[in-house]
Structures are given as C-alpha cells and as structure tokens.
Design an enzyme around this catalytic site. Sequence first.
Site: not given
Ligand SMILES: NC(=O)c1ccc[n+]([C@@H]2O[C@H](COP(=O)([O-])OP(=O)(O)OC[C@H]3O[C@@H](n4cnc5c(N)ncnc54)[C@H](OP(=O)(O)O)[C@@H]3O)[C@@H](O)[C@H]2O)c1
Length: 373
Positions: A52, A54, A156, A170
């Site tokens: 640890h 310390e 981002a 993106s």
């Molecule tokens: N520019 C960036 O920084 C960045 C970063 C990440 C993503 N993206 C873009 O974001 C897009 C995807 O985003 P999105 O909003 O469509 O999808 P997401 O947030 O990645 O996924 C959503 C899916 O996750 C599942 N999920 C499971 N448990 C959940 C919960 N408790 N709460 C919410 N969702 C849950 C659900 O599908 P099920 O019910 O089928 O499980 C939900 O439809 C893509 O186009 C990606 O390229 C961009």
Amino acid sequence: MAVHDERAMGRALEVGEAGRRTAPPNPWVGCVLLRDGEVVGEGFHEQPGAPHAEVAALAAAGERARDATAIVTLEPCSHTGRTGPCTDALLDAGVSRVVVALEDPDLRVAGTGIGKLRELGVTVDVGVGALAAARSLAPYLHHRRTGRAYCVVKTATSLDGRTAAADGTSRWITGPEARADAHELRADSQAVVIGSGTALADRPALTPRDVAEPVMRAPLRVVLDARGRVPADGPLFDTTLAPTLVLTTDAAAAAAADAWRAAGAKVETLPPGGDATGVDLTAALDLLGRHGVLQAMVEGGATLHGALLDAGLADRLVAYVAPVVLGPDGRTAFGGPGPQTVTQAPRWTLLSSGARGDDVRLEYERARERGDG
Ligand SMILES: NC(=O)c1ccc[n+]([C@@H]2O[C@H](COP(=O)([O-])OP(=O)(O)OC[C@H]3O[C@@H](n4cnc5c(N)ncnc54)[C@H](OP(=O)(O)O)[C@@H]3O)[C@@H](O)[C@H]2O)c1
C-alpha cells in the site's frame, strides 16, 4: 502546519494518480512522509497485492520515518488482506502524526484505521484536501458506497451540440488531440459501454490505443443489447483485442446469446428497463460493480446517454466540443424527452476546462449533495 499539510496532500494526490490505471479495484492512494517540513519518502499503491502507499513511502524513507508525519489521501487500512495492516506499519516505523484526506468507505476499514491509530497515541487529522481527494478517488468511493460502477459519459459534439451531420456522418467532428485524449479516458476506465445502436452503426473496437501509460488490462467492452440485434462479428467480438460482455434481456432470442458466447463474449441477462425497453441501467451498473469495474465510460449513443441522464445515473460528463456548426438537422448528444422547463434540468459542476488542439475539453461532475464525500 496547515499550509504544509494542504500542500503535501496535493503532492500525495499527484503521487497516488500514478496508480490510477493499475490499482483498481483497489484505490489509487498516495502517501508523502514529512519530517521537519521536508519530504523524506513518497509512495503509491501500484496494484492489488503490491504494498500500500504508506508501506511504499515508509520503505523509501527508511529510518527517517521516525517521528515523521504521514500525509495520506485515504484512511490507512487496519485489516490484513494480501498485505499487512498499514496502521501497524506506521506505528512500527514510529510515525507520530497522520493526516488523512478521507475516511475509507470500504466496510473493512470505515473508520477503524483512524480509530486504531488514535487509540495507540498517534495524532490523526482528517479532512485535509478532502474535496480534491473526493474528486480524484470518485470512482473508488462511489463503488464502495453504492456497489455500482461510476458512470462517465463522454460526448464529442459540434459547437451547437450535434454528434453527427444531417446525413449521419460524424467522422471526425473533433481533431486528433481530442480523440487521443478520449483514448486516455478509456485507459483510465475498467469498462467502456455502448448501446446497441452505436454497436450496429459504428462497429467500434473500443480499445485504448496509443495511450501514454500502458494499461495492464484493456477495459471490458460492454454492449447493451436488450433484443439481440447486434451480430456476433466485427472488432467488438474479436476477444483477442479485449474481453466483451453483452448485457441483454429475456427479449433476445437464445440464438443471439449462443452466437455471442460462441464468439468468446460473456453474456448476462438482466431485467428490462423501467418502461419495458432496453436493459435496466441500475442493474447494469450494479453488475459492472460486482465485476470490479470502478469506472465505466459510456461512449454513446444519444439514446443511451439520454436514458442515463434521465435516470440520474450519469456521475461525470466529459464533453469535447469542436469548432464547427452542424445545424438543427444534425443529431443531438442526448436523446429522450429532456426536462420540460429549465428549472427541472439538473445542473453540473465544472471540474476542468482546456484546449485539445482546436477543440475544448470540459469535465463536469453531478452537483454535489450535502453529505457527499
Ligand atoms: N459522434 C459521436 O460522438 C458518437 C458517439 C457514439 C455514437 N454515435 C452515433 O450515434 C448513433 C447511435 O445512437 P443511438 O441513439 O441510435 O443508439 P445507442 O444509444 O447507441 O443505442 C440505443 C439502443 O441501446 C439499447 N439499450 C439497451 N438498454 C438501454 C437503455 N436502458 N436505455 C437506452 N438504450 C438502451 C436499445 O436498443 P435495444 O432495446 O434493442 O437494446 C437502444 O435502442 C450512431 O449513428 C453512432 O454513429 C456518435
């Protein structure tokens, strides 16, 4: 003395940071030994099973530890785990005073280390540098208090808060410095979490790449896929890169789970979310906590980010903002309905801000409540 203590605690926190990637699930504790205002030893906890902080500082100080003051970021332990109690090591070395930033919420310690030192005549001052220590050790403290992984949401976006243009493109909104910084954040985490939408759209690897300090173990890659939509192929299911865990529900077909397992991923079935959609997020963070994940970094997408915010489960936000405007048809960083009125919107506390190339990195924690350590 108070000024010395504060300054030395700042140094102890810095020293402890050296263990952030290697100490978990233990805390990245730092210790500085002072005698007559001079530093006679420093130490940090490098990894489970290693001395640890310390004990490492005492070894560095040798005989000069006698009558020294130990400045330590977290309460010394008083139990025997893989290493002996730090309280005994401090007493045996003749340390006369101990300054502690925070009591250790781990139930095996929880005040007993401080109590034992005081009983045996050592002066113990608690609370010096407590706020800075609470921020540095936040994932560990949260994990020990709640059993749950500390949830860091990373976004981002453009200047107008968009994660993609109207056509969904993106890559890359932020520049190389911000992207490199996000890899460092991955390396500081024990798990990297995405929703099924991001897994399907981006087919990411989610590994920390080109990071400054090597990681002992790549973080666990976690996909939340309640309905079994994500195919068991691509970099996410190449488990030679890093381990993969799929969190799903009974709504997924057995064949999907079989395919994930056949690819080498672990699969856990959790209850559905509150409105019967997705995976229950509290159960997911609890499960990660049981797997020894102190910090879970969530990397999208907007649906998952919004759900975490709505559930009050996001503990920290790291936002990279790029000097570009993508307009109202671009995608937002946080899905869901959001608050009806501004007074209902939870506020965040700014911890740091700084440039990464042409981008800005903003780090926030959930506004602290009374009684937070
Ligand atoms: N520019 C960036 O920084 C960045 C970063 C990440 C993503 N993206 C873009 O974001 C897009 C995807 O985003 P999105 O909003 O469509 O999808 P997401 O947030 O990645 O996924 C959503 C899916 O996750 C599942 N999920 C499971 N448990 C959940 C919960 N408790 N709460 C919410 N969702 C849950 C659900 O599908 P099920 O019910 O089928 O499980 C939900 O439809 C893509 O186009 C990606 O390229 C961009």
